[in-house]
Design a protein around this motif. Structure first.
Motif, PDB file in Angstrom:
ATOM      1  N   ILE A 130       0.819  -1.145  -0.128  1.00 45.51           N
ATOM      2  CA  ILE A 130       0.003  -0.318   0.284  1.00 45.51           C
ATOM      3  C   ILE A 130       0.847   0.753  -0.342  1.00 45.51           C
ATOM      4  CG2 ILE A 130      -0.413   0.014   2.413  1.00 45.51           C
ATOM      5  CD1 ILE A 130      -2.871   0.484  -0.598  1.00 45.51           C
ATOM      6  N   SER A 131       1.136   1.364  -1.267  1.00 43.53           N
ATOM      7  CA  SER A 131       2.035   3.162  -1.123  1.00 43.53           C
ATOM      8  C   SER A 131       1.558   3.883  -0.837  1.00 43.53           C
ATOM      9  CB  SER A 131       2.752   3.129  -2.814  1.00 43.53           C
ATOM     10  OG  SER A 131       2.724   1.970  -3.696  1.00 43.53           O
ATOM     11  N   ALA A 132       1.088   4.238  -0.972  1.00 43.76           N
ATOM     12  CA  ALA A 132       0.134   5.929  -0.228  1.00 43.76           C
ATOM     13  C   ALA A 132       0.974   5.231   1.967  1.00 43.76           C
ATOM     14  CB  ALA A 132      -1.452   5.512   0.293  1.00 43.76           C
ATOM     15  N   VAL A 133       0.750   4.700   2.036  1.00 40.56           N
ATOM     16  CA  VAL A 133       1.047   5.412   3.771  1.00 40.56           C
ATOM     17  C   VAL A 133       2.196   5.800   3.654  1.00 40.56           C
ATOM     18  CG1 VAL A 133       2.207   3.160   5.292  1.00 40.56           C
ATOM     19  CG2 VAL A 133       0.474   2.582   4.152  1.00 40.56           C
ATOM     20  N   ILE A 134       3.674   6.047   2.761  1.00 39.89           N
ATOM     21  CA  ILE A 134       4.862   6.427   2.196  1.00 39.89           C
ATOM     22  C   ILE A 134       4.493   7.819   2.750  1.00 39.89           C
ATOM     23  CG2 ILE A 134       6.520   7.575   1.412  1.00 39.89           C
ATOM     24  CD1 ILE A 134       6.355   4.707  -0.413  1.00 39.89           C
ATOM     25  N   GLY A 135       3.345   8.566   2.129  1.00 35.50           N
ATOM     26  CA  GLY A 135       2.732   9.521   2.525  1.00 35.50           C
ATOM     27  C   GLY A 135       2.283  10.486   3.282  1.00 35.50           C
ATOM     28  N   VAL A 136       0.629   9.182   3.584  1.00 36.15           N
ATOM     29  CA  VAL A 136      -0.146   9.715   5.340  1.00 36.15           C
ATOM     30  C   VAL A 136       1.152   9.435   6.327  1.00 36.15           C
ATOM     31  CG1 VAL A 136      -1.774   8.516   6.498  1.00 36.15           C
ATOM     32  CG2 VAL A 136      -1.581   8.911   3.644  1.00 36.15           C
ATOM     33  N   ALA A 137       2.183   8.438   6.407  1.00 35.07           N
ATOM     34  CA  ALA A 137       2.977   8.064   7.467  1.00 35.07           C
ATOM     35  C   ALA A 137       3.953   9.474   7.971  1.00 35.07           C
ATOM     36  CB  ALA A 137       3.709   7.186   7.564  1.00 35.07           C
ATOM     37  N   SER A 138       4.638   9.454   6.740  1.00 40.39           N
ATOM     38  CA  SER A 138       5.332  11.059   6.892  1.00 40.39           C
ATOM     39  C   SER A 138       4.553  12.002   6.717  1.00 40.39           C
ATOM     40  CB  SER A 138       6.134  11.209   5.006  1.00 40.39           C
ATOM     41  OG  SER A 138       6.753  10.334   4.384  1.00 40.39           O
TER      42      SER A 138
END
Length: 564
Positions: A130-138
């Motif tokens: 789930i690549s979008a986690v990179i942005g949300v977590a950042s």
């Protein structure tokens, strides 16, 4: 070389497009059935380009990431809220439980290994693909009450952990669900898939993939009527009724009487030596055999315009009807259903397949007939290049403002962040579009741009920014992270299959589709469909995908807060 380096540093936008170009090229390369995929390839190319020490404003990735998340929510909104109805609730609960297991496995693994929030979020993102986690977590890390240097370190760790765990997250998921899943479910799943097709009104003949690919086509053929034909001296209404008795849903469209060509009505009488045009889906036309009609090539008669139009199901009179019930309605006369999509996934055209709000049916037929059907079915998705940017812009702004709100619990700041808000806004605005399709249209091509370009520009900037620190972080992460990530991938999938079989008691084929959907792994769905030689697993994919895609992205916020 010095000129290139200096130019890329001075114009970092060129570095982003170089990363996208090479990333998409490498991502398309396949070795047997394995491929890195676009996202991972763009990330790795970005890391290489990032060794040139190129600085890019963080606002660039934020803009594209918000666009991506809104598009994701918009795409699955109708199915997400539709799944909350009674019939969809079991799959909603299933997906929610599987997503919680995904979070727990990643959290426990990270705790045992002593990872910080950055490595934990990256492992969650990669192992659950789930690549979008990179942005949300950042975004969530940026809101933590820690020093700027600690934030930078954690954010740079996320793509490292993602890259280490993503390969098994993708390939491993496909292998587990396509190879181990059927063994856990027991029985001959190819046979069970064919039985499910029969239950849905399909024909369990043959496993040749060529037959499957021909199944979705529409044909129009011309036949010359002899004196012995059942159609001779009969009205069009009686001819079509006779064909229906024989199990052939075919329509008479046009007729040639001598040199005169015309469209037919239900009262048109067909006489000896007349040539008629029969139209219908390929499976009915293939089996149309009559010794008293001769198929002829009459290019003039067959050269007539038909309308091909996708229609979103909105009308309550159509919702939850089967395809056969829909085709039996008077307003569907002369209209052929060419394809059916749910959340962008193709479903088999089987008589007992149920229709739900937000489904897209592609209709083929004479314009007058198609337009009549549209009035009863829903809203026509007429070809256009225009996107309702008022709708898109307002949706992202409202979602971002909502996500920016911070609630403090015990001194700990809790916030969805602007990215999480954009996702929720996309869900709501997508649902609104399904309820009132007269506004908020985003063409399929525009959705593709927002999804793919939005995510991959974000990933490219992440890779370029993290590049100088990536190699060192990769060395520190080592094989331990790969193994923990593989476990975080494997355990939830096995649990999902067992849950579907023993707790929810889904059909085995639906169980595999639900497991792939809850983990939002389209690659696994393709592998499952190949393994069972059927498209029917997609019936379990759509609702669970909508729920899984939403929850797994939100877990990017949760895991950072849990590990902080």
């Amino acid at each position: 070389m010095e000129w290139f380096i200096k130019t890329f540093r001075e114009y970092p936008e060129l570095a982003v497009f170089l990363t996208l170009s090479l990333g998409y090229y490498i991502g398309a390369i396949k070795y047997k059935s394995f491929t890195l995929g676009t996202v991972t390839s763009v990330l790795l190319v970005g890391v290489l380009v990032g060794q040139l020490d190129i600085e890019i404003s963080s606002n660039v990735k934020s803009i594209f990431f918000l666009m991506f998340l809104f598009a994701i929510g918009y795409s699955v909104g109708p199915q997400f809220f539709g799944g909350l109805k009674k019939d969809g609730l079991p799959q909603v609960f299933f997906a929610a439980i599987v997503c919680v297991i995904c979070l727990l496995c990643s959290y426990i693994g990270a705790k045992v290994m002593g990872y910080d929030a950055g490595l934990s979020a990256g492992m969650l993102s990669g192992s659950q693909t789930i690549s979008a986690v990179i942005g949300v977590a950042s975004d969530t890390i940026n809101n933590l009450n820690i020093s700027a240097s600690e934030k930078k370190q954690m954010i740079n760790e996320i793509p490292v952990a993602y890259a280490v765990t993503y390969v098994f997250g993708t390939a491993g998921s496909a292998w587990i669900l396509a190879s181990i899943g059927p063994k856990l479910l027991g029985g001959d799943l190819i046979k069970k898939a064919k039985e499910l097709e029969v239950q849905l009104g399909g024909d369990a003949i043959g496993d040749d993939p060529a037959i499957t690919s021909a199944y979705d086509r529409v044909l129009y053929n011309a036949y010359k009527i002899s004196a012995q034909s059942y159609a001779c001296n009969q009205t069009v209404a009686k001819i079509e009724a006779e064909l229906a008795k024989r199990g052939r849903i075919l329509y008479v469209e046009r007729i040639r009487k001598g040199k005169e060509i015309s469209y037919v009505t239900q009262d048109t009488v067909v006489e000896e030596n007349d040539v008629i045009v029969l139209g219908g889906r390929r499976e009915y036309m293939m089996n149309y055999v009559s010794p008293n009609e001769t198929e002829v090539l009459d290019s003039e008669l067959l050269n007539f315009p038909v309308e091909v139009l996708s229609v979103m199901i909105v009308s309550k009179e159509v919702q939850e009807k089967t395809l056969s019930e829909l085709l039996g309605m008077d307003y569907m006369h002369g209209v052929i259903i060419r394809s059916l999509k749910r959340s962008g996934m193709d479903l088999s055209i089987l008589p007992n397949t149920q229709l739900y709000k937000g489904d897209m049916v592609e209709l083929v037929g004479h314009q007058q007939n198609v337009e009549l059907a549209i009035k009863h079915i829903g809203y026509a998705d007429r070809p256009t290049n225009a996107t309702d940017m008022v709708f898109v812009g307002l949706g992202i702004v409202i979602g971002g403002l909502f996500g920016a709100l911070t609630l403090r619990v015990g001194g700990v700041p809790l916030s969805l962040s602007t990215s999480g808000g954009a996702l929720i806004s996309g869900l709501v605005f997508g649902w609104l579009r399904g309820k009132h399709p007269t506004f908020g249209r985003i063409p399929e091509a525009a959705i593709w741009i927002m999804n793919n370009l939005g995510l991959n520009v974000f990933i490219a900037v992440v890779g370029i920014t993290a590049g100088p620190h990536f190699v060192q972080g990769f060395k520190q992460a080592g094989w331990d992270l790969f193994i923990v990530g593989a476990l975080a991938t494997t355990v939830p999938l096995i649990a999902a299959v067992l849950l579907g079989r023993y707790v929810f008691k889904f059909h085995p084929i639906i169980t595999l589709g639900c497991a792939a959907g809850a983990r939002t792994t389209t690659a696994a769905l393709g592998a499952i469909q190949d393994a069972v030689q059927s498209k029917t697993p997609a019936l379990g994919y759509t609702v669970t995908y909508a729920v899984g895609n939403t929850l797994l992205i939100i877990w990017g916020v949760v895991i950072v807060l849990l590990m902080s």
